[in-house]
Design an enzyme around this catalytic site. Structure first.
Site, PDB file in Angstrom:
ATOM      1  N   SER A 139      39.147  34.935  32.676  1.00 60.43           N
ATOM      2  CA  SER A 139      38.527  33.636  32.422  1.00 60.43           C
ATOM      3  C   SER A 139      37.042  33.859  32.203  1.00 60.43           C
ATOM      4  O   SER A 139      36.494  34.907  32.587  1.00 60.43           O
ATOM      5  CB  SER A 139      38.732  32.718  33.634  1.00 60.43           C
ATOM      6  OG  SER A 139      37.924  31.563  33.571  1.00 60.43           O
ATOM      7  N   TYR A 152      39.180  30.919  42.843  1.00 60.25           N
ATOM      8  CA  TYR A 152      39.446  31.137  41.415  1.00 60.25           C
ATOM      9  C   TYR A 152      38.476  32.172  40.835  1.00 60.25           C
ATOM     10  O   TYR A 152      38.880  33.116  40.152  1.00 60.25           O
ATOM     11  CB  TYR A 152      39.325  29.809  40.669  1.00 60.25           C
ATOM     12  CG  TYR A 152      39.773  29.854  39.228  1.00 60.25           C
ATOM     13  CD1 TYR A 152      41.102  29.627  38.894  1.00 60.25           C
ATOM     14  CD2 TYR A 152      38.871  30.107  38.206  1.00 60.25           C
ATOM     15  CE1 TYR A 152      41.517  29.649  37.564  1.00 60.25           C
ATOM     16  CE2 TYR A 152      39.275  30.141  36.881  1.00 60.25           C
ATOM     17  CZ  TYR A 152      40.598  29.915  36.561  1.00 60.25           C
ATOM     18  OH  TYR A 152      41.003  29.948  35.250  1.00 60.25           O
TER      19      TYR A 152
END
Length: 257
Positions: A139, A152
């Site tokens: 990401s 995350y």
């Protein structure tokens, strides 16, 4: 692109980015294994529909990737793994002092530990077969941080590091390992968030998207699941044979800042 004769396993692939990647790999001729933690008729129907559409073998295998033994069994049960894409993921947003321990554990297990477990089984298969591609979905948050996303961000940074280690350990094999780092991608989950954002900030759709959701994405446009699938397919090509141990950002300029 011709991936006929290759088998691709994509985790977390019955919707969103994972499904987009499955479709692009199948379009290129790869047999595909779809996966999620559910075991519904519609999951198996989806695999059959993809097989029929692209003329490939497509199967659905349930595995709960929060459990290491199930992540490893997914690869074993597939029988063959030429292309592995670790895509499965979940999210939770909270300040560090309020972040639930069980959510931290689940996010790390599903997004980071599962990639270790699947790769640990896939790499020997790839070595024996003489070819392999490992693609980990990281990401922009694997390269940058944001507040309230401790698990995350930690998991995605870990995925980038794990990818580099796998690449170094397989550098003299015909195997590559790379991470794709998307920014915001238009998926059903993101689409569902838009009305709530509009209501919260009293904005029309376009303004809510550009000024709130895509505030960090300079292009002010979403990537698509087809684009992520296209990048994954490229990484399986001969042109990408010397691309290993790196990240490819698909983030509309987010990490250029």
């Amino acid at each position: 692109m011709d991936l006929k004769g290759k088998t691709a396993i994509v985790t977390g692939s019955n919707s969103g980015i994972g499904l987009g990647v499955v479709r692009e790999l199948a379009r290129a001729g790869a047999d595909v294994v779809l996966n999620s933690f559910t075991d519904r008729d519609e999951d198996h129907d989806l695999a059959r529909a993809i097989g029929d559409e692209f003329g490939v073998t497509a199967r659905y295998i349930r595995a709960d990737l929060s459990k290491g033994d199930e992540a490893r069994k997914l690869i074993e049960d597939s029988g063959r793994c030429d292309i592995l894409m670790n895509n499965a993921g979940i999210q939770h947003v909270a300040g560090i002092e309020d972040f639930p321990t069980e959510r931290w554990d689940a996010i790390i297990a599903i997004m980071l530990s599962s990639a270790f477990h699947t790769a640990a089984v896939a790499v020997p298969m790839m070595r024996e077969q003489g070819w392999g591609r490992i693609i980990n979905l990281a990401s922009a948050h694997g390269l940058r941080a944001s507040p309230y996303k401790s698990a995350y961000v930690a998991a995605k940074h870990g995925v980038v590091g794990l990818t580099k280690v796998i690449a170094l350990e397989t550098a003299q094999d015909p195997i590559t390992a790379n991470a794709i780092c998307p920014g915001y991608v238009m998926t059903p989950l993101v689409e569902d968030q838009i009305p709530d954002t509009m209501k919260k900030y009293d904005m029309d759709r376009e303004t809510a998207i550009k000024e709130v959701i895509l505030e960090r994405q300079p292009s002010k446009d979403f990537a698509t699941v087809e684009q992520i699938g296209g990048v994954a397919t490229f990484l399986c090509s001969a042109a990408a044979a010397q691309i290993t141990g790196t990240t490819i950002s698909v983030d509309g300029g987010w990490t250029a800042r």
